[in-house]
Design an enzyme around this catalytic site. Sequence first.
Site, PDB file in Angstrom:
ATOM      1  N   GLU A   1       0.824  -1.218   0.000  1.00 10.76           N
ATOM      2  CA  GLU A   1       0.000   0.000   0.000  1.00 10.76           C
ATOM      3  C   GLU A   1       0.853   1.261   0.000  1.00 10.76           C
ATOM      4  OE1 GLU A   1      -1.069   2.051   3.378  1.00 10.76           O
ATOM      5  OE2 GLU A   1      -1.146   0.291   4.697  1.00 10.76           O
TER       6      GLU A   1
ATOM      7  N   ASP B   1     -17.177   5.462  13.612  1.00 13.26           N
ATOM      8  CA  ASP B   1     -15.941   5.441  12.838  1.00 13.26           C
ATOM      9  C   ASP B   1     -15.367   4.023  12.808  1.00 13.26           C
ATOM     10  OD1 ASP B   1     -13.537   5.817  11.603  1.00 13.26           O
ATOM     11  OD2 ASP B   1     -12.952   7.572  12.779  1.00 13.26           O
TER      12      ASP B   1
ATOM     13  N   ASP C   1     -11.485  -0.671   5.842  1.00 13.43           N
ATOM     14  CA  ASP C   1     -10.607  -1.850   5.717  1.00 13.43           C
ATOM     15  C   ASP C   1     -11.328  -3.118   6.175  1.00 13.43           C
ATOM     16  OD1 ASP C   1      -8.689   0.012   5.058  1.00 13.43           O
ATOM     17  OD2 ASP C   1      -7.418  -0.341   6.820  1.00 13.43           O
TER      18      ASP C   1
ATOM     19  N   LYS D   1      -3.318  -1.257  15.675  1.00 14.64           N
ATOM     20  CA  LYS D   1      -2.804  -0.341  16.706  1.00 14.64           C
ATOM     21  C   LYS D   1      -3.808  -0.183  17.823  1.00 14.64           C
ATOM     22  CE  LYS D   1       0.376   3.065  15.032  1.00 14.64           C
ATOM     23  NZ  LYS D   1       0.319   2.958  13.574  1.00 14.64           N
TER      24      LYS D   1
HETATM   25  N1  PSU Z   1      -2.697   1.933  10.788  1.00 17.26           N
HETATM   26  C1  PSU Z   1      -1.377   2.089  10.981  1.00 17.26           C
HETATM   27  N2  PSU Z   1      -0.642   2.702  10.006  1.00 17.26           N
HETATM   28  C2  PSU Z   1      -1.218   3.156   8.852  1.00 17.26           C
HETATM   29  C3  PSU Z   1      -2.616   2.955   8.657  1.00 17.26           C
HETATM   30  C4  PSU Z   1      -3.308   2.339   9.652  1.00 17.26           C
HETATM   31  O1  PSU Z   1      -0.868   1.695  11.997  1.00 17.26           O
HETATM   32  O2  PSU Z   1      -0.530   3.735   7.996  1.00 17.26           O
HETATM   33  C5  PSU Z   1      -3.262   3.411   7.373  1.00 17.26           C
HETATM   34  C6  PSU Z   1      -3.507   2.200   6.458  1.00 17.26           C
HETATM   35  O3  PSU Z   1      -3.327   2.591   5.113  1.00 17.26           O
HETATM   36  C7  PSU Z   1      -4.962   1.868   6.724  1.00 17.26           C
HETATM   37  C8  PSU Z   1      -5.539   3.254   6.936  1.00 17.26           C
HETATM   38  O4  PSU Z   1      -5.586   1.185   5.664  1.00 17.26           O
HETATM   39  O5  PSU Z   1      -4.548   3.956   7.654  1.00 17.26           O
HETATM   40  C9  PSU Z   1      -6.846   3.224   7.687  1.00 17.26           C
HETATM   41  O6  PSU Z   1      -7.405   4.510   7.708  1.00 17.26           O
HETATM   42  P1  PSU Z   1      -8.925   4.716   8.160  1.00 17.26           P
HETATM   43  O7  PSU Z   1      -8.954   4.370   9.600  1.00 17.26           O
HETATM   44  O8  PSU Z   1      -9.215   6.156   7.875  1.00 17.26           O
HETATM   45  O9  PSU Z   1      -9.738   3.777   7.307  1.00 17.26           O
HETATM   46 MN    MN Z   2     -12.416   6.248   9.736  1.00 17.64          MN
END
Ligand code: PSU
Ligand code: MN
Length: 345
Positions: A54, A175, A179, A196
Site C-alpha cells: 500500500e 468510525d 478496511d 494499533k
Molecule cells: N494503521 C497504521 N498505520 C497506517 C494505517 C493504519 O498503523 O498507515 C493506514 C492504512 O493505510 C490503513 C488506513 O488502511 O490507515 C486506515 O485509515 P482509516 O482508519 O481512515 O480507514
Molecule cells: Mn475512519
Amino acid sequence: RSVTRPTRPGQAPAAIRRHASTLAEARKRWNNRLVVTEEVEAALEEGRAVVALETAIVTHGMPYPHNLDTATKLEGIVRSHGAVPATIALLDGKIRIGMPTQELDHALAHPEGIPPRQQPSVKVSRRDLAPALAFNRAGGTTVAGTMVIAHSVGIDSFVTGGIGGVHRGAESSMDISADLLELGRTPMMVVCAGAKSILDIPRSLEVLETQGVCVTTFGDKDDFPAFYSPSSGVASPWRVGSIEDAARLVHVGLTLPTPQSTLLAVPIPAQYGEAGAAVQVLVEQAVRESIELGIDKKGKEVTPWLLKRVGELTKGTALELNKVLIENNVHVGSKVAVEVARLRL
Ligand code: PSU
Ligand code: MN
C-alpha cells in the site's frame, strides 16, 4: 472455461492463460485507467507470486524520507524471497500497479510533490477511488483501496503494517475503517502486525467475525498482536505455526465456493516487546488528546493525526518500530505468498 481445456503444443498452461486473461479483463473494467509495470505484468502472466504493497503509509503514515526508504526497502525484501512487489498508488488519473522509485519520490513520498503539482496527495480508501481518478489527484491507497485494485488484477497477497479498525468511541461516532468491510468482500491474504491500540481491538475482531474474515496469528502465541507490541491481550481466533500452514489456510480460503479473506497477523519480534510497551503508554496519551481536541470527529483525518502525534510523542521510537514490524511482515508475507502461488498452479 478455458482453464479446464488441455494444453495444446505451443500453448501456455491453463494457469498462465487464466492470469493473462484476468489482466486483460481488468484493463477493460478499469476503462483503460490501469498502468502496470512490465515486471508485475510478467509475474501475473506466469502465475508467480505477486505481493501488493500500500501507499497510504507513504503519503500519510511516515515522514519523508523514511517513507520513501521504507517503500523501496520493502520491494527489495519481496524480491529477496522470489516474489514480485506491486506497490499500488493513484497518479494522473491512472491506477498504478508497480511504481518506479523516482515517481514514488516525486509524486507521493515528497510532501510538496513535483512542480507544478500543487495539491497535496490524498488518502485513497474505496470511496475515494472515483474522485481521486476523476480529478487526477496523486493518491496513497489504504488497505481497503489497495485491496480493491490488487484483487481486480488477480493479486491475492498483500502486506501492510497495520489495518484500520473500529475506533474507540465508535459506538457513538460510527468510525469503523472501510478496511474491515473490504476484508469481508474482497478475498485476499492480508498480512499485518495486528491493529494499533489507537483502535478498539476487541470490537475490530467482532466486526471481522461478522464479515466472515478468518483472523489468524502467526507464530507460537495465541494473542492477536497490537502493532507496536506483540500482544493485545485479546485471543486470536486462530493460530498458525509455520509458513506452510499459513499458505494452506490462505489457499483453502481462496478456493471456497465463496472465497474468503485471511488476515494473517504477525507479531512484532519479541525483542521489541519492551520498547513497544513504552510506546503504548504514549499511544494512550495521543488518543486522549485527540478526544480533547475533537480530532476524533474528523473522519479520515483521525488515523493520520494519531500516527503523527504518536511519532512526535515517542521521538522516533514509534517510527523505528513501525519499520521493524513492516519489514518483518513483508518477510513472512512474501514467503507465504510464494507458497500460495505454488498451491494455486
Ligand atoms: N494503521 C497504521 N498505520 C497506517 C494505517 C493504519 O498503523 O498507515 C493506514 C492504512 O493505510 C490503513 C488506513 O488502511 O490507515 C486506515 O485509515 P482509516 O482508519 O481512515 O480507514
Ligand atoms: Mn475512519
